[in-house]
Design a protein around this motif. Structure first.
Motif, PDB file in Angstrom:
ATOM      1  N   GLN A 169       0.829  -1.188   0.000  1.00 19.00           N
ATOM      2  CA  GLN A 169       0.000   0.000   0.000  1.00 19.00           C
ATOM      3  C   GLN A 169       0.881   1.263   0.000  1.00 19.00           C
ATOM      4  N   THR A 170       0.466   2.255  -0.805  1.00 16.00           N
ATOM      5  CA  THR A 170       1.264   3.463  -0.946  1.00 16.00           C
ATOM      6  C   THR A 170       1.558   4.129   0.403  1.00 16.00           C
ATOM      7  N   SER A 171       0.530   4.234   1.247  1.00 19.34           N
ATOM      8  CA  SER A 171       0.764   4.918   2.521  1.00 19.34           C
ATOM      9  C   SER A 171       1.716   4.114   3.410  1.00 19.34           C
ATOM     10  N   PHE A 172       1.635   2.800   3.324  1.00 20.72           N
ATOM     11  CA  PHE A 172       2.549   1.958   4.101  1.00 20.72           C
ATOM     12  C   PHE A 172       3.991   2.152   3.630  1.00 20.72           C
ATOM     13  N   PHE A 173       4.137   2.250   2.322  1.00 16.54           N
ATOM     14  CA  PHE A 173       5.467   2.471   1.758  1.00 16.54           C
ATOM     15  C   PHE A 173       6.045   3.795   2.259  1.00 16.54           C
ATOM     16  N   LEU A 174       5.210   4.817   2.234  1.00 13.27           N
ATOM     17  CA  LEU A 174       5.654   6.137   2.692  1.00 13.27           C
ATOM     18  C   LEU A 174       6.088   6.103   4.151  1.00 13.27           C
ATOM     19  N   GLU A 198       0.695  11.032  14.065  1.00 14.07           N
ATOM     20  CA  GLU A 198       1.550  12.060  13.475  1.00 14.07           C
ATOM     21  C   GLU A 198       1.673  11.841  11.970  1.00 14.07           C
ATOM     22  N   PHE A 199       1.838  10.577  11.596  1.00 16.45           N
ATOM     23  CA  PHE A 199       1.966  10.237  10.183  1.00 16.45           C
ATOM     24  C   PHE A 199       0.689  10.590   9.422  1.00 16.45           C
ATOM     25  N   ALA A 200      -0.447  10.235  10.018  1.00 17.10           N
ATOM     26  CA  ALA A 200      -1.725  10.513   9.351  1.00 17.10           C
ATOM     27  C   ALA A 200      -1.905  12.006   9.118  1.00 17.10           C
ATOM     28  N   LYS A 201      -1.524  12.808  10.112  1.00 15.94           N
ATOM     29  CA  LYS A 201      -1.636  14.267   9.976  1.00 15.94           C
ATOM     30  C   LYS A 201      -0.748  14.782   8.858  1.00 15.94           C
ATOM     31  N   LEU A 202       0.495  14.296   8.865  1.00 18.62           N
ATOM     32  CA  LEU A 202       1.465  14.756   7.877  1.00 18.62           C
ATOM     33  C   LEU A 202       1.010  14.414   6.464  1.00 18.62           C
ATOM     34  N   ILE A 203       0.580  13.179   6.288  1.00 17.51           N
ATOM     35  CA  ILE A 203       0.226  12.740   4.934  1.00 17.51           C
ATOM     36  C   ILE A 203      -1.031  13.481   4.454  1.00 17.51           C
ATOM     37  N   LYS A 204      -1.907  13.784   5.399  1.00 16.94           N
ATOM     38  CA  LYS A 204      -3.131  14.497   5.026  1.00 16.94           C
ATOM     39  C   LYS A 204      -2.793  15.907   4.539  1.00 16.94           C
ATOM     40  N   SER A 205      -1.968  16.588   5.286  1.00 18.85           N
ATOM     41  CA  SER A 205      -1.672  17.975   4.901  1.00 18.85           C
ATOM     42  C   SER A 205      -0.849  18.023   3.607  1.00 18.85           C
ATOM     43  N   LYS A 206       0.100  17.122   3.466  1.00 16.28           N
ATOM     44  CA  LYS A 206       0.920  17.116   2.241  1.00 16.28           C
ATOM     45  C   LYS A 206       0.076  16.737   1.019  1.00 16.28           C
ATOM     46  N   SER A 207      -0.844  15.802   1.209  1.00 19.40           N
ATOM     47  CA  SER A 207      -1.698  15.399   0.087  1.00 19.40           C
ATOM     48  C   SER A 207      -2.587  16.549  -0.356  1.00 19.40           C
ATOM     49  N   GLU A 208      -3.104  17.273   0.633  1.00 25.77           N
ATOM     50  CA  GLU A 208      -3.949  18.420   0.294  1.00 25.77           C
ATOM     51  C   GLU A 208      -3.161  19.462  -0.486  1.00 25.77           C
ATOM     52  N   ASP A 209      -1.932  19.722  -0.037  1.00 25.77           N
ATOM     53  CA  ASP A 209      -1.065  20.669  -0.762  1.00 25.77           C
ATOM     54  C   ASP A 209      -0.950  20.301  -2.232  1.00 25.77           C
ATOM     55  N   LEU A 210      -0.869  19.000  -2.489  1.00 24.89           N
ATOM     56  CA  LEU A 210      -0.608  18.544  -3.857  1.00 24.89           C
ATOM     57  C   LEU A 210      -1.886  18.131  -4.580  1.00 24.89           C
ATOM     58  N   THR A 216      -6.683  11.253  -1.007  1.00 26.59           N
ATOM     59  CA  THR A 216      -6.050  10.285  -0.105  1.00 26.59           C
ATOM     60  C   THR A 216      -6.516   8.846  -0.360  1.00 26.59           C
ATOM     61  N   GLU A 217      -7.635   8.698  -1.094  1.00 26.27           N
ATOM     62  CA  GLU A 217      -8.062   7.339  -1.486  1.00 26.27           C
ATOM     63  C   GLU A 217      -6.952   6.640  -2.264  1.00 26.27           C
ATOM     64  N   MET A 218      -6.239   7.439  -3.053  1.00 28.34           N
ATOM     65  CA  MET A 218      -5.161   6.897  -3.883  1.00 28.34           C
ATOM     66  C   MET A 218      -4.082   6.230  -3.027  1.00 28.34           C
ATOM     67  N   LYS A 273       1.433   9.047 -10.967  1.00 32.96           N
ATOM     68  CA  LYS A 273       2.748   8.566 -10.539  1.00 32.96           C
ATOM     69  C   LYS A 273       3.686   9.729 -10.208  1.00 32.96           C
ATOM     70  N   LYS A 274       3.656  10.750 -11.049  1.00 37.15           N
ATOM     71  CA  LYS A 274       4.553  11.889 -10.831  1.00 37.15           C
ATOM     72  C   LYS A 274       4.148  12.684  -9.599  1.00 37.15           C
ATOM     73  N   LYS A 275       2.837  12.826  -9.392  1.00 37.12           N
ATOM     74  CA  LYS A 275       2.373  13.516  -8.189  1.00 37.12           C
ATOM     75  C   LYS A 275       2.809  12.747  -6.940  1.00 37.12           C
ATOM     76  N   GLN A 276       2.730  11.402  -7.072  1.00 33.41           N
ATOM     77  CA  GLN A 276       3.140  10.528  -5.992  1.00 33.41           C
ATOM     78  C   GLN A 276       4.625  10.739  -5.646  1.00 33.41           C
ATOM     79  N   GLU A 277       5.444  10.910  -6.679  1.00 33.55           N
ATOM     80  CA  GLU A 277       6.867  11.158  -6.452  1.00 33.55           C
ATOM     81  C   GLU A 277       7.062  12.457  -5.673  1.00 33.55           C
ATOM     82  N   ILE A 278       6.291  13.470  -6.063  1.00 32.39           N
ATOM     83  CA  ILE A 278       6.441  14.764  -5.402  1.00 32.39           C
ATOM     84  C   ILE A 278       5.902  14.698  -3.969  1.00 32.39           C
ATOM     85  N   LEU A 279       4.851  13.893  -3.783  1.00 31.97           N
ATOM     86  CA  LEU A 279       4.345  13.690  -2.419  1.00 31.97           C
ATOM     87  C   LEU A 279       5.431  13.039  -1.552  1.00 31.97           C
TER      88      LEU A 279
END
Lengths: 248, 485
Positions: A94-99, A119-131, A135-137, A151-157
């Motif tokens: 899973q992408t979030s697990f990898f991150l 902490e991780f959930a908060k971080l990933i939420k705010s960074k995903s919103e920025d980009l 988050t379903e992805m 894929k490219k957005k994922q790299e930047i995330l």
């Protein structure tokens, strides 16, 4: 931050990089432009430590360390990040697990405690919103059945989650439509600071409309043939690689 | 600390040695002389204070064993086994006088289980798992007995069941795996020492995971586990077994027989995490794991599901199977088999479709590293009365390095034209670009392999009970340590 001196690289006895010099300071954004086969991607792989590339000569210093002596994961954990031209698919992960695994690998390397789930959930939420990433992805397997843009957005995330000191973007703009290009560029611009540096590798001047570099270098046949400021990118757009390379 | 937490912590702290469970415990043992003969069988039976019918059953099995050849079908290199050079019974002396509560058990044994992360003390049993632990030849303790017996569930050692529930044992023992099935089955029937017995009465859904932990401790000792699980009408049970053994240079034999019986509308979920000592890098030592596991879906709408994670043993020879007798019954087999260094595994399943509308599903993931060989061998057999039978099989193999082997041997026999059988198979090598990608994100090479392999196995691991899925994931990574340069 990064100091490349007289770098010579070959793969299977074929010389690709032939005496390349490049110096990137803290807080700077450098663009590296060049035609196909000029050695752009090879440079990104050599910097990140992919094997099969033979370093025939030269030195690379990164943050006062000999970069060439570090393993791939050590370089990554020392803050060097490569946004891949072709991000790999990893089925079943899973992408979030990898991150989370990536973040905690770095924290472990730095002797820090693991990031907790909240902490991780908060971080990933705010960074995903920025980009502008849904988050379903992140619940899907890493890069599996992602579109080129996703894929490219994922790299930047990943980049913004890991907040690297030195980020290399290898043709991140290839295959992106104009909206995705804007989102990706915004992601990079948000991360820009006095503390970190970027090496943006691209074919096209288009990306540099969004990510304004401090320096532009033109690479041809394994060497940097011309360096300048942003205006060089505009000149290149007008004249093409051949004319610029020949005049250099 | 909850059992799960403790187990996970245990796995984490087991450090950097290649095999994490390779310690042995110093205990006084009761052992008859080496060798296999009627006297030894009588000795075992006497030690266990068995009724005469049980001894007769054993002696008959021994006669059968003497007539049967060693099974030869597997793609394994099995050295000649000298059955006379092995002990068949070993118990720590302190267990001889049957401890009545956990407080009476030798603290050394409790310590061994604590090292393994198997908490025996009831006050630690917070995670809802009832454990029966088998140490060499005897069952050490069965936790949660009282709570289970209030529901009418019987969960005890097979030795105890022979005495307390002889009718059930007589009726079902050997009814799924006939003594004459093959020589290992016959050997087990003659000398089986301990294992679990479970009976779930009609209409009862077992509220906790039932679990057995097997450990071979004594030297030169074979372990002959015998497990029998009966799920009566409309009942459900989930059972998990785990296995370890100390590191020793000589090979040790583990020949188990496991029989499951599911009656009308009953469901049995059986999960195995097998981590017997695999031998060293040169292939010295290790457990020979010759296991016969078979479940009978006797009742209509019954279901048996096998999930196995096989990472240990020098040789694994194992085909958990389902006999789908009842109409609408279902059989499932989910398997991860990992072989590294010199390990050999020949594993798979048999799905025998007898009843109408029976269905089966097989998902097998084989991972091979080092110089190991890994074979999937399966049989899907659809008999003529099995109208509308269905099977889906998927076999994926993953190779790490270029000195290992993966083999897939699926047999399909269909005698009914209504049936639908699907088979998919893939073989792939671990992709260096994937590894590089993970490492560029900061994972070291071993973590990267662990992550990719766990992704490859996900479809199987998700069928394990939650608490053990985490442990299994770690085990997958641990057993592949050193497989990439």
């Amino acid at each position: 931050m990064l100091e490349i001196k007289n770098l010579h690289v070959s793969i299977e006895e074929k010389k690709i990089i032939k005496g390349l010099n490049l110096s990137i300071n803290k807080g700077e954004v450098h663009a590296l432009m060049g035609p196909n086969g000029s050695g752009k991607s090879t440079l990104s792989y050599v910097l990140s430590g992919k094997d099969k590339y033979e370093i025939d000569d030269g030195t690379i210093e990164y943050n006062e360390k000999n970069l060439l002596e570090l393993d791939v994961d050590e370089r990554a954990n020392e803050g060097l990040f490569l946004a891949f031209q072709y991000p790999m698919e990893i089925p079943g992960v899973q992408t979030s697990f990898f991150l989370k695994t990536a973040i905690n690998s770095k924290r472990k390397y730095l002797g820090q405690s693991e990031m907790d789930a909240l902490e991780f959930a908060k971080l990933i939420k705010s960074k995903s919103e920025d980009l502008n990433i849904n988050t379903e992805m992140l619940k899907r397997d890493l890069n599996v059945n992602y579109s080129g843009g996703e894929k490219k957005k994922q790299e930047i995330l990943q980049m913004s989650m890991l907040s690297p000191k030195m980020a290399i973007l290898d043709e991140t703009d290839s295959g992106l439509d104009i909206d995705a290009l804007r989102i990706v560029s915004e992601g990079v611009n948000k991360l820009r600071s006095k503390e970190n540096s970027f090496l943006v590798i691209t074919h096209y001047q288009r990306l540099l409309n969004y990510i304004k570099p401090d320096f532009v270098h033109i690479i041809a046949d394994g060497r940097i043939v011309k360096s300048g400021d942003y205006s060089l990118a505009l000149e290149l757009e007008e004249k093409g690689y051949e004319e610029i390379s020949n005049s250099a | 600390m909850a059992a799960t937490e403790q187990t996970i912590k245990q796995v984490n702290t087991l450090g950097d040695t290649d095999y994490k469970y390779g310690f042995s415990t110093e205990l006084d043992e009761i052992r008859p002389p080496k060798g296999l003969n009627e006297d030894i069988i009588k000795f075992i039976s006497t030690q266990k204070e068995e009724p005469e019918w049980m001894l007769d059953w054993r002696l008959n099995a021994f006669k059968v064993f003497n007539k049967l050849p060693k099974p030869e079908w597997a793609k394994l290199n099995i050295p000649e086994i000298d059955y006379q050079d092995c002990y068949y019974y070993s118990i720590p002396k302190s267990l001889k006088d049957k401890p009545k509560s956990l407080d009476e058990i030798d603290p050394e044994i409790i310590k061994t289980y604590e090292k393994l992360g198997i908490p025996l003390k009831e006050q630690k049993m917070l995670s809802g798992i009832a454990v029966d632990a088998v140490f060499d030849s005897v069952s050490v303790a069965t936790t949660y007995k009282k709570q289970l017996s209030d529901l009418g569930i019987v969960f005890c050692s097979i030795s105890e069941a022979v005495k307390t529930h002889p009718d059930l044992v007589k009726k079902y023992l050997g009814s799924v795996i006939p003594v004459s099935d093959h020589s290992f089955a016959a050997l087990n029937s003659a000398v089986f020492t301990d294992g679990s017995f479970i009976y779930i009465p009609e209409g009862v859904r077992c509220p906790v995971e039932l679990s057995t932990y097997f450990r071979i401790n004594a030297m030169n000792t074979g372990q002959f586990e015998r497990t029998l699980i009966i799920a009566d009408k409309d009942s459900y049970v989930s059972y998990l077994e785990g296995c370890t053994a100390p590191m020793r240079d000589e090979n040790q034999l583990h020949a188990a027989n496991v029989e499951l019986v599911a009656l009308d509308n009953a469901e049995i979920k059986y999960s195995t995490v097998q981590n017997w000592y695999p031998g060293d890098k040169e292939g010295k030592g290790g457990i020979y794991n010759f296991v016969t596991k078979r479940g009978a879906c006797r009742g209509k709408n019954s279901k048996i599901s096998w999930t196995q994670v096989e990472t240990g043993s020098a040789i694994t020879w194992k085909y958990p199977s389902c006999i789908l007798q009842g109409d609408n019954s279902k059989g499932e087999f989910y398997s991860v088999a990992i072989t590294n260094n010199m390990q050999q595994a020949d594993t798979g399943t048999k799905m025998i479709h007898i009843g109408k509308n029976t269905s089966s599903k097989i998902i097998s993931k084989g991972i091979s590293a080092g110089k190991a060989n890994n074979t999937y061998r399966g049989l899907v057999n659809i008999l003529s009365k099995a109208k509308n039978a269905r099977n889906f099989t998927q076999c994926d193999s993953l190779l790490i390095g270029n000195k290992c082997g993966a083999h897939t041997v699926p047999y399909i026999e269909s005698s009914n034209s209504d049936s639908m059988v699907e088979h998919e198979a893939t073989t792939s090598k671990i992709n260096e670009d994937q590894l590089f990608y993970c490492q560029q994100r900061g994972l070291n090479s071993e973590d990267a392999v662990g992550l990719i392999v766990n992704g490859f196995c996900k479809e199987v691991l998700q069928h394990l009970p939650m608490e053990f899925a985490v442990e299994a994931q770690k085990l997958v990574a641990i057993s592949l340590e050193g497989s990439v340069g």
